[in-house]
Design an enzyme around this catalytic site. Sequence first.
Site, PDB file in Angstrom:
ATOM      1  N   ASP A  99     -13.438  -9.843   7.296  1.00 19.57           N
ATOM      2  CA  ASP A  99     -12.144  -9.768   6.609  1.00 19.57           C
ATOM      3  C   ASP A  99     -11.020 -10.529   7.638  1.00 19.57           C
ATOM      4  O   ASP A  99     -11.266 -10.781   8.713  1.00 19.57           O
ATOM      5  CB  ASP A  99     -11.731  -8.136   6.527  1.00 19.57           C
ATOM      6  CG  ASP A  99     -10.411  -8.013   6.027  1.00 19.57           C
ATOM      7  OD1 ASP A  99     -10.042  -8.386   5.032  1.00 19.57           O
ATOM      8  OD2 ASP A  99      -9.598  -7.189   6.700  1.00 19.57           O
ATOM      9  N   LEU A 100      -9.920 -10.682   6.861  1.00 16.37           N
ATOM     10  CA  LEU A 100      -8.786 -11.531   7.567  1.00 16.37           C
ATOM     11  C   LEU A 100      -7.699 -10.825   8.253  1.00 16.37           C
ATOM     12  O   LEU A 100      -7.953 -10.452   9.443  1.00 16.37           O
ATOM     13  CB  LEU A 100      -8.365 -12.624   6.739  1.00 16.37           C
ATOM     14  CG  LEU A 100      -7.226 -13.583   7.430  1.00 16.37           C
ATOM     15  CD1 LEU A 100      -7.814 -14.454   8.491  1.00 16.37           C
ATOM     16  CD2 LEU A 100      -6.636 -14.600   6.245  1.00 16.37           C
ATOM     17  N   ASP A 101      -7.034 -10.091   7.570  1.00 12.98           N
ATOM     18  CA  ASP A 101      -5.870  -9.400   7.909  1.00 12.98           C
ATOM     19  C   ASP A 101      -6.312  -8.181   8.618  1.00 12.98           C
ATOM     20  O   ASP A 101      -6.857  -7.394   7.973  1.00 12.98           O
ATOM     21  CB  ASP A 101      -4.884  -8.979   6.814  1.00 12.98           C
ATOM     22  CG  ASP A 101      -3.806  -8.128   7.158  1.00 12.98           C
ATOM     23  OD1 ASP A 101      -3.281  -8.362   8.361  1.00 12.98           O
ATOM     24  OD2 ASP A 101      -3.304  -7.328   6.375  1.00 12.98           O
ATOM     25  N   THR A 134      -1.673 -10.021  10.032  1.00 11.10           N
ATOM     26  CA  THR A 134      -0.669 -10.781   8.989  1.00 11.10           C
ATOM     27  C   THR A 134       0.237  -9.638   8.442  1.00 11.10           C
ATOM     28  O   THR A 134       0.983  -9.484   7.772  1.00 11.10           O
ATOM     29  CB  THR A 134      -1.515 -11.379   7.827  1.00 11.10           C
ATOM     30  OG1 THR A 134      -2.587 -11.220   7.659  1.00 11.10           O
ATOM     31  CG2 THR A 134      -1.543 -12.811   8.339  1.00 11.10           C
ATOM     32  N   TRP A 149       7.986  -7.437   2.042  1.00  8.90           N
ATOM     33  CA  TRP A 149       7.663  -6.375   1.026  1.00  8.90           C
ATOM     34  C   TRP A 149       9.106  -5.621   1.191  1.00  8.90           C
ATOM     35  O   TRP A 149      10.075  -5.122   0.230  1.00  8.90           O
ATOM     36  CB  TRP A 149       6.631  -5.520   1.015  1.00  8.90           C
ATOM     37  CG  TRP A 149       5.212  -5.811   0.572  1.00  8.90           C
ATOM     38  CD1 TRP A 149       4.291  -5.993   1.386  1.00  8.90           C
ATOM     39  CD2 TRP A 149       5.088  -6.209  -0.825  1.00  8.90           C
ATOM     40  NE1 TRP A 149       3.405  -6.555   0.346  1.00  8.90           N
ATOM     41  CE2 TRP A 149       3.936  -6.630  -0.948  1.00  8.90           C
ATOM     42  CE3 TRP A 149       5.985  -6.469  -1.978  1.00  8.90           C
ATOM     43  CZ2 TRP A 149       3.145  -7.189  -1.913  1.00  8.90           C
ATOM     44  CZ3 TRP A 149       5.296  -7.044  -3.083  1.00  8.90           C
ATOM     45  CH2 TRP A 149       4.105  -7.244  -3.023  1.00  8.90           C
ATOM     46  N   LEU A 207      -0.724  -0.580   1.938  1.00  7.96           N
ATOM     47  CA  LEU A 207      -1.030  -2.083   1.274  1.00  7.96           C
ATOM     48  C   LEU A 207      -2.052  -2.742   1.975  1.00  7.96           C
ATOM     49  O   LEU A 207      -2.514  -3.695   1.508  1.00  7.96           O
ATOM     50  CB  LEU A 207       0.367  -2.719   1.220  1.00  7.96           C
ATOM     51  CG  LEU A 207       1.689  -1.950   0.684  1.00  7.96           C
ATOM     52  CD1 LEU A 207       2.606  -3.030   0.707  1.00  7.96           C
ATOM     53  CD2 LEU A 207       1.379  -1.562  -0.549  1.00  7.96           C
ATOM     54  N   LYS A 208      -2.423  -2.284   3.063  1.00  7.78           N
ATOM     55  CA  LYS A 208      -3.555  -3.118   3.824  1.00  7.78           C
ATOM     56  C   LYS A 208      -4.751  -3.000   2.967  1.00  7.78           C
ATOM     57  O   LYS A 208      -5.572  -2.289   2.554  1.00  7.78           O
ATOM     58  CB  LYS A 208      -3.859  -2.269   5.148  1.00  7.78           C
ATOM     59  CG  LYS A 208      -2.879  -2.577   6.369  1.00  7.78           C
ATOM     60  CD  LYS A 208      -3.022  -1.947   7.587  1.00  7.78           C
ATOM     61  CE  LYS A 208      -1.694  -2.465   8.439  1.00  7.78           C
ATOM     62  NZ  LYS A 208      -2.008  -1.758   9.653  1.00  7.78           N
ATOM     63  N   GLY A 209      -5.374  -4.411   3.158  1.00  6.30           N
ATOM     64  CA  GLY A 209      -6.356  -4.724   2.241  1.00  6.30           C
ATOM     65  C   GLY A 209      -6.282  -4.795   0.781  1.00  6.30           C
ATOM     66  O   GLY A 209      -7.176  -4.843  -0.041  1.00  6.30           O
ATOM     67  N   SER A 256      -4.944  -5.932  -3.068  1.00  4.13           N
ATOM     68  CA  SER A 256      -4.269  -7.285  -3.666  1.00  4.13           C
ATOM     69  C   SER A 256      -2.822  -7.166  -3.902  1.00  4.13           C
ATOM     70  O   SER A 256      -2.278  -6.072  -3.853  1.00  4.13           O
ATOM     71  CB  SER A 256      -4.708  -7.300  -4.975  1.00  4.13           C
ATOM     72  OG  SER A 256      -4.462  -6.451  -6.025  1.00  4.13           O
ATOM     73  N   SER A 310      -0.546  -4.197  -4.733  1.00  2.80           N
ATOM     74  CA  SER A 310       0.542  -3.886  -3.477  1.00  2.80           C
ATOM     75  C   SER A 310       2.021  -3.564  -4.427  1.00  2.80           C
ATOM     76  O   SER A 310       2.738  -2.784  -4.028  1.00  2.80           O
ATOM     77  CB  SER A 310       0.463  -4.946  -2.600  1.00  2.80           C
ATOM     78  OG  SER A 310      -0.457  -5.130  -1.895  1.00  2.80           O
ATOM     79  N   SER A 323     -11.996 -12.321   2.308  1.00  2.82           N
ATOM     80  CA  SER A 323     -10.577 -11.634   2.340  1.00  2.82           C
ATOM     81  C   SER A 323      -9.993 -11.426   0.814  1.00  2.82           C
ATOM     82  O   SER A 323     -10.129 -12.271  -0.085  1.00  2.82           O
ATOM     83  CB  SER A 323      -9.795 -12.546   3.131  1.00  2.82           C
ATOM     84  OG  SER A 323      -8.185 -12.359   2.915  1.00  2.82           O
ATOM     85  N   ALA A 324      -8.948 -10.363   0.807  1.00  4.28           N
ATOM     86  CA  ALA A 324      -8.166 -10.461  -0.578  1.00  4.28           C
ATOM     87  C   ALA A 324      -7.103 -11.362  -0.690  1.00  4.28           C
ATOM     88  O   ALA A 324      -6.654 -11.682  -1.922  1.00  4.28           O
ATOM     89  CB  ALA A 324      -7.552  -8.886  -0.801  1.00  4.28           C
ATOM     90  N   LYS A 366      -4.675 -14.612  -0.979  1.00  2.48           N
ATOM     91  CA  LYS A 366      -4.626 -15.788  -1.920  1.00  2.48           C
ATOM     92  C   LYS A 366      -4.228 -16.920  -0.658  1.00  2.48           C
ATOM     93  O   LYS A 366      -3.992 -18.001  -1.008  1.00  2.48           O
ATOM     94  CB  LYS A 366      -3.961 -15.768  -3.209  1.00  2.48           C
ATOM     95  CG  LYS A 366      -4.586 -15.045  -4.170  1.00  2.48           C
ATOM     96  CD  LYS A 366      -3.872 -14.877  -5.353  1.00  2.48           C
ATOM     97  CE  LYS A 366      -4.653 -14.256  -6.564  1.00  2.48           C
ATOM     98  NZ  LYS A 366      -4.204 -13.864  -7.561  1.00  2.48           N
ATOM     99  N   LYS A 379     -11.396  -4.936  -3.474  1.00  2.00           N
ATOM    100  CA  LYS A 379     -12.198  -4.042  -2.880  1.00  2.00           C
ATOM    101  C   LYS A 379     -11.479  -2.667  -3.136  1.00  2.00           C
ATOM    102  O   LYS A 379     -10.283  -2.666  -3.301  1.00  2.00           O
ATOM    103  CB  LYS A 379     -11.686  -4.488  -1.241  1.00  2.00           C
ATOM    104  CG  LYS A 379     -12.183  -5.739  -0.707  1.00  2.00           C
ATOM    105  CD  LYS A 379     -11.712  -5.923   0.784  1.00  2.00           C
ATOM    106  CE  LYS A 379     -11.858  -7.136   1.032  1.00  2.00           C
ATOM    107  NZ  LYS A 379     -11.280  -7.603   2.582  1.00  2.00           N
ATOM    108  N   GLU A 437     -14.435  -5.055   8.959  1.00  2.00           N
ATOM    109  CA  GLU A 437     -13.251  -4.677   8.119  1.00  2.00           C
ATOM    110  C   GLU A 437     -12.351  -3.749   9.027  1.00  2.00           C
ATOM    111  O   GLU A 437     -12.904  -2.913   9.618  1.00  2.00           O
ATOM    112  CB  GLU A 437     -13.820  -3.901   6.980  1.00  2.00           C
ATOM    113  CG  GLU A 437     -13.839  -4.641   5.599  1.00  2.00           C
ATOM    114  CD  GLU A 437     -12.327  -4.979   5.054  1.00  2.00           C
ATOM    115  OE1 GLU A 437     -11.462  -4.405   5.658  1.00  2.00           O
ATOM    116  OE2 GLU A 437     -12.165  -5.713   4.155  1.00  2.00           O
ATOM    117  N   ASP A 438     -11.152  -3.651   8.630  1.00  2.00           N
ATOM    118  CA  ASP A 438      -9.943  -2.740   8.995  1.00  2.00           C
ATOM    119  C   ASP A 438      -9.574  -1.801   7.773  1.00  2.00           C
ATOM    120  O   ASP A 438      -8.774  -0.776   8.502  1.00  2.00           O
ATOM    121  CB  ASP A 438      -9.039  -3.499   9.496  1.00  2.00           C
ATOM    122  CG  ASP A 438      -7.923  -4.041   8.618  1.00  2.00           C
ATOM    123  OD1 ASP A 438      -8.483  -4.590   7.535  1.00  2.00           O
ATOM    124  OD2 ASP A 438      -6.740  -3.883   8.712  1.00  2.00           O
TER     125      ASP A 438
END
Length: 215
Positions: free
Chosen positions: A8-10, A16, A24, A43-45, A47, A51, A113-114, A116, A144, A168-169
């Site tokens: 996963d990225l964030d 991020t 937000w 909002l983590k993970g 879309s 979100s 990652s979700a 874009k 996810k 994954e976080d």
Amino acid sequence: MIKACLFDLDGVIVDTAKYHFIAWKQLAREMGFDFTEQDNERLKGVSRMASLDILLEIGGVTKTEQEKEELAHRKNEHYVSFITQMKPDEILPGAREFLLACKDAGLATALGSASKNAMTILNRLELNDLFDAIIDGTHTSKAKPDPEVFLKGAEALAADPENCVVFEDAEAGVEAALAAGMYCVGIGSSEVLNKAHLIIEGLHQMTLDQLENLQ
Ligand code: B16
Ligand code: MG
């Protein structure tokens, strides 16, 4: 036997979430309500559009689909203004080192990652070359906990799910990994990620030996 690692990225490679939060919060302020760091955890993970729905629910605000598109676009403009300034020193501790260890050991690597904006972020962090495949929010239609993002990652790496491990976080991300039939290493709180096969604080704690112990 683990043959591929999917990241996963964030929250795994980079934080991020702090930039998503500022963007937000700014949008919420423009609509006349507050948005807290605790709210941001939800909002983590998740879309971008999902979100926004959560944000509007927090503010008790109803918008049309077209207004929602405009709001999501505006939030993304705020967010992109931050991530285009990112530097490689923002990579989370141990992430680059563990990716390099995977490559040295002959393990395939993919991003799942979700976001874009994943390509922009990887470019800024100078990490593109360490991934054999990149699957992000531009390649997926199901968020996810649907396993789509990780199944596409495994397919791109020509790896069977039972030979893959996901890092994954987010709770929804752990569920997505398990639904894909993969091993999962949770990064963060054991309360939230208790379904993962192993839970660590960050990739700085991860070694290749631990991959063998997962099985
Ligand atoms: P974007 P991940 C996710 O990244 C973030 O955790 C989540 O907060 C964000 O809404 C989502 O990406 C979409 O991001 O607006 O850039 O498309 O954890 O799946 O790497
Ligand atoms: Mg994440």
